[in-house]
Design a protein around this motif. Structure first.
Motif, PDB file in Angstrom:
ATOM      1  N   ALA A  41     -10.693  12.264  -5.536  1.00 32.36           N
ATOM      2  CA  ALA A  41     -10.092  10.940  -5.317  1.00 32.36           C
ATOM      3  C   ALA A  41      -9.128  10.920  -4.138  1.00 32.36           C
ATOM      4  CB  ALA A  41      -9.388  10.479  -6.587  1.00 32.36           C
ATOM      5  N   GLU A  42      -8.452  12.045  -3.880  1.00 31.85           N
ATOM      6  CA  GLU A  42      -7.438  12.044  -2.821  1.00 31.85           C
ATOM      7  C   GLU A  42      -8.021  12.330  -1.433  1.00 31.85           C
ATOM      8  OE1 GLU A  42      -7.913  16.008  -4.608  1.00 31.85           O
ATOM      9  OE2 GLU A  42      -7.304  14.084  -5.469  1.00 31.85           O
ATOM     10  N   ARG A  43      -9.324  12.519  -1.311  1.00 31.24           N
ATOM     11  CA  ARG A  43      -9.981  12.835  -0.041  1.00 31.24           C
ATOM     12  C   ARG A  43      -9.966  11.622   0.882  1.00 31.24           C
ATOM     13  NH1 ARG A  43     -14.278  15.931   0.063  1.00 31.24           N
ATOM     14  NH2 ARG A  43     -14.261  17.829   1.180  1.00 31.24           N
ATOM     15  N   ARG A  44      -9.709  11.848   2.154  1.00 34.66           N
ATOM     16  CA  ARG A  44      -9.711  10.781   3.160  1.00 34.66           C
ATOM     17  C   ARG A  44     -11.074  10.729   3.838  1.00 34.66           C
ATOM     18  NH1 ARG A  44      -4.732   7.846   3.156  1.00 34.66           N
ATOM     19  NH2 ARG A  44      -3.365   9.193   1.983  1.00 34.66           N
ATOM     20  N   VAL A  45     -11.402   9.581   4.421  1.00 39.92           N
ATOM     21  CA  VAL A  45     -12.728   9.394   5.024  1.00 39.92           C
ATOM     22  C   VAL A  45     -12.933  10.345   6.196  1.00 39.92           C
ATOM     23  CG1 VAL A  45     -14.219   7.753   6.232  1.00 39.92           C
ATOM     24  CG2 VAL A  45     -12.866   6.992   4.294  1.00 39.92           C
ATOM     25  N   HIS A  46     -11.902  10.557   7.024  1.00 40.24           N
ATOM     26  CA  HIS A  46     -12.082  11.431   8.196  1.00 40.24           C
ATOM     27  C   HIS A  46     -12.253  12.891   7.800  1.00 40.24           C
ATOM     28  CE1 HIS A  46      -7.937  13.016   8.122  1.00 40.24           C
ATOM     29  NE2 HIS A  46      -7.561  11.784   7.801  1.00 40.24           N
ATOM     30  N   GLU A  47     -11.960  13.241   6.540  1.00 36.10           N
ATOM     31  CA  GLU A  47     -12.140  14.611   6.074  1.00 36.10           C
ATOM     32  C   GLU A  47     -13.543  14.857   5.518  1.00 36.10           C
ATOM     33  OE1 GLU A  47      -9.079  14.904   3.163  1.00 36.10           O
ATOM     34  OE2 GLU A  47      -7.456  15.008   4.632  1.00 36.10           O
ATOM     35  N   LEU A  48     -14.352  13.811   5.395  1.00 33.60           N
ATOM     36  CA  LEU A  48     -15.696  13.964   4.817  1.00 33.60           C
ATOM     37  C   LEU A  48     -16.625  14.669   5.795  1.00 33.60           C
ATOM     38  CD1 LEU A  48     -16.292  10.433   3.247  1.00 33.60           C
ATOM     39  CD2 LEU A  48     -15.728  12.538   2.043  1.00 33.60           C
ATOM     40  N   THR A  49     -17.520  15.464   5.252  1.00 35.04           N
ATOM     41  CA  THR A  49     -18.558  16.081   6.081  1.00 35.04           C
ATOM     42  C   THR A  49     -19.707  15.100   6.234  1.00 35.04           C
ATOM     43  OG1 THR A  49     -19.688  17.042   4.187  1.00 35.04           O
ATOM     44  CG2 THR A  49     -17.936  18.361   5.189  1.00 35.04           C
ATOM     45  N   ASP A  50     -20.601  15.396   7.173  1.00 36.24           N
ATOM     46  CA  ASP A  50     -21.770  14.530   7.384  1.00 36.24           C
ATOM     47  C   ASP A  50     -22.656  14.487   6.143  1.00 36.24           C
ATOM     48  OD1 ASP A  50     -20.945  13.912   9.925  1.00 36.24           O
ATOM     49  OD2 ASP A  50     -22.159  15.482  10.879  1.00 36.24           O
ATOM     50  N   ALA A  51     -22.751  15.603   5.446  1.00 36.92           N
ATOM     51  CA  ALA A  51     -23.577  15.658   4.237  1.00 36.92           C
ATOM     52  C   ALA A  51     -23.010  14.747   3.150  1.00 36.92           C
ATOM     53  CB  ALA A  51     -23.662  17.089   3.729  1.00 36.92           C
ATOM     54  N   GLU A  52     -21.677  14.737   3.017  1.00 31.07           N
ATOM     55  CA  GLU A  52     -21.048  13.880   2.004  1.00 31.07           C
ATOM     56  C   GLU A  52     -21.224  12.407   2.333  1.00 31.07           C
ATOM     57  OE1 GLU A  52     -17.445  16.730   0.355  1.00 31.07           O
ATOM     58  OE2 GLU A  52     -17.156  15.619   2.228  1.00 31.07           O
ATOM     59  N   VAL A  53     -21.082  12.057   3.617  1.00 34.92           N
ATOM     60  CA  VAL A  53     -21.291  10.668   4.035  1.00 34.92           C
ATOM     61  C   VAL A  53     -22.732  10.259   3.762  1.00 34.92           C
ATOM     62  CG1 VAL A  53     -21.336   9.103   6.013  1.00 34.92           C
ATOM     63  CG2 VAL A  53     -19.461  10.722   5.771  1.00 34.92           C
ATOM     64  N   LEU A  54     -23.667  11.154   4.041  1.00 34.42           N
ATOM     65  CA  LEU A  54     -25.081  10.879   3.782  1.00 34.42           C
ATOM     66  C   LEU A  54     -25.333  10.709   2.291  1.00 34.42           C
ATOM     67  CD1 LEU A  54     -27.856  10.646   5.168  1.00 34.42           C
ATOM     68  CD2 LEU A  54     -28.162  13.075   4.705  1.00 34.42           C
ATOM     69  N   GLN A  55     -24.687  11.511   1.481  1.00 33.89           N
ATOM     70  CA  GLN A  55     -24.840  11.415   0.028  1.00 33.89           C
ATOM     71  C   GLN A  55     -24.300  10.077  -0.490  1.00 33.89           C
ATOM     72  OE1 GLN A  55     -22.976  14.686  -1.977  1.00 33.89           O
ATOM     73  NE2 GLN A  55     -24.271  14.507  -3.788  1.00 33.89           N
ATOM     74  N   ILE A  56     -23.148   9.655   0.029  1.00 35.69           N
ATOM     75  CA  ILE A  56     -22.581   8.355  -0.350  1.00 35.69           C
ATOM     76  C   ILE A  56     -23.529   7.234   0.060  1.00 35.69           C
ATOM     77  CG2 ILE A  56     -20.733   6.711   0.178  1.00 35.69           C
ATOM     78  CD1 ILE A  56     -18.841   9.097   0.400  1.00 35.69           C
ATOM     79  N   ARG A  57     -24.041   7.310   1.286  1.00 34.91           N
ATOM     80  CA  ARG A  57     -24.946   6.284   1.808  1.00 34.91           C
ATOM     81  C   ARG A  57     -26.210   6.186   0.946  1.00 34.91           C
ATOM     82  NH1 ARG A  57     -25.472   7.903   7.334  1.00 34.91           N
ATOM     83  NH2 ARG A  57     -23.415   7.033   7.674  1.00 34.91           N
ATOM     84  N   GLU A  58     -26.779   7.330   0.576  1.00 36.64           N
ATOM     85  CA  GLU A  58     -27.995   7.333  -0.255  1.00 36.64           C
ATOM     86  C   GLU A  58     -27.710   6.781  -1.646  1.00 36.64           C
ATOM     87  OE1 GLU A  58     -29.280  11.369  -0.093  1.00 36.64           O
ATOM     88  OE2 GLU A  58     -30.295  11.126   1.841  1.00 36.64           O
ATOM     89  N   THR A  59     -26.553   7.120  -2.221  1.00 36.24           N
ATOM     90  CA  THR A  59     -26.183   6.609  -3.543  1.00 36.24           C
ATOM     91  C   THR A  59     -26.072   5.095  -3.522  1.00 36.24           C
ATOM     92  OG1 THR A  59     -24.948   8.640  -3.980  1.00 36.24           O
ATOM     93  CG2 THR A  59     -24.491   6.762  -5.400  1.00 36.24           C
ATOM     94  N   ILE A  60     -25.424   4.562  -2.502  1.00 35.18           N
ATOM     95  CA  ILE A  60     -25.263   3.108  -2.400  1.00 35.18           C
ATOM     96  C   ILE A  60     -26.617   2.434  -2.209  1.00 35.18           C
ATOM     97  CG2 ILE A  60     -24.331   1.263  -0.948  1.00 35.18           C
ATOM     98  CD1 ILE A  60     -21.870   3.047  -0.516  1.00 35.18           C
ATOM     99  N   ASP A  61     -27.462   2.990  -1.345  1.00 40.40           N
ATOM    100  CA  ASP A  61     -28.779   2.403  -1.107  1.00 40.40           C
ATOM    101  C   ASP A  61     -29.635   2.410  -2.366  1.00 40.40           C
ATOM    102  OD1 ASP A  61     -28.149   1.905   1.501  1.00 40.40           O
ATOM    103  OD2 ASP A  61     -29.171   3.691   2.298  1.00 40.40           O
ATOM    104  N   ARG A  62     -29.533   3.482  -3.134  1.00 36.88           N
ATOM    105  CA  ARG A  62     -30.380   3.644  -4.315  1.00 36.88           C
ATOM    106  C   ARG A  62     -29.885   2.822  -5.505  1.00 36.88           C
ATOM    107  NH1 ARG A  62     -30.121   8.753  -4.251  1.00 36.88           N
ATOM    108  NH2 ARG A  62     -28.460   8.973  -5.773  1.00 36.88           N
ATOM    109  N   GLU A  63     -28.569   2.774  -5.725  1.00 34.05           N
ATOM    110  CA  GLU A  63     -28.026   2.249  -6.975  1.00 34.05           C
ATOM    111  C   GLU A  63     -27.519   0.806  -6.899  1.00 34.05           C
ATOM    112  OE1 GLU A  63     -27.748   4.250  -9.806  1.00 34.05           O
ATOM    113  OE2 GLU A  63     -28.711   5.922  -8.761  1.00 34.05           O
TER     114      GLU A  63
END
Length: 122
Positions: A41-63
């Motif tokens: 929960a305390e993670r900032r957006v600029h600290e995310l890796t490309d894989a995590e951003v891709l995972q978030i994007r896929e989750t939103i697209d799918r769900e």
């Protein structure tokens, strides 16, 4: 700046808060998305890796239905009510409150600014 669902989300904010900049994602859905992607929960957006951003994007697209699709569905629902000619549709068509609020006073958001009536003074 991370781009998810066609929206540039702010990089300095926490992920849970930044996801709420996407139309259709509120506090609960943002928390659910972070839990599914296993992002703290305390993670900032600029600290995310490309894989995590891709995972978030896929989750939103799918769900979830977000942004353009959600806006289109809402406008189609209103258009359907207007085409049916039901009471709610008529209220939408006339630009009046839909959910039973009074209009004698108030309702200025839906009706627009007050119009002066000539000869009203006594």
């Amino acid at each position: 700046m991370a781009r998810i669902a066609g929206v540039n989300i702010p990089t300095a904010k926490r992920v849970v808060i930044a996801l709420q900049y996407i139309h259709g994602i509120g506090p609960k859905f943002a928390q659910d998305i972070c839990d599914r992607a296993s992002i703290p929960a305390e993670r900032r957006v600029h600290e995310l890796t490309d894989a995590e951003v891709l995972q978030i994007r896929e989750t939103i697209d799918r769900e979830y239905m977000v942004e353009g699709d959600l806006r289109r569905q809402n406008s189609m629902n209103v258009k359907r009510l207007m085409d049916l000619g039901c009471y709610r549709g008529l209220r939408h068509r006339r630009g009046l409150p839909v959910h039973g609020q009074r209009t004698h006073t108030n309702a200025r958001t839906r009706k627009g600014p007050a119009k002066a009536i000539a000869g009203k003074k006594k």
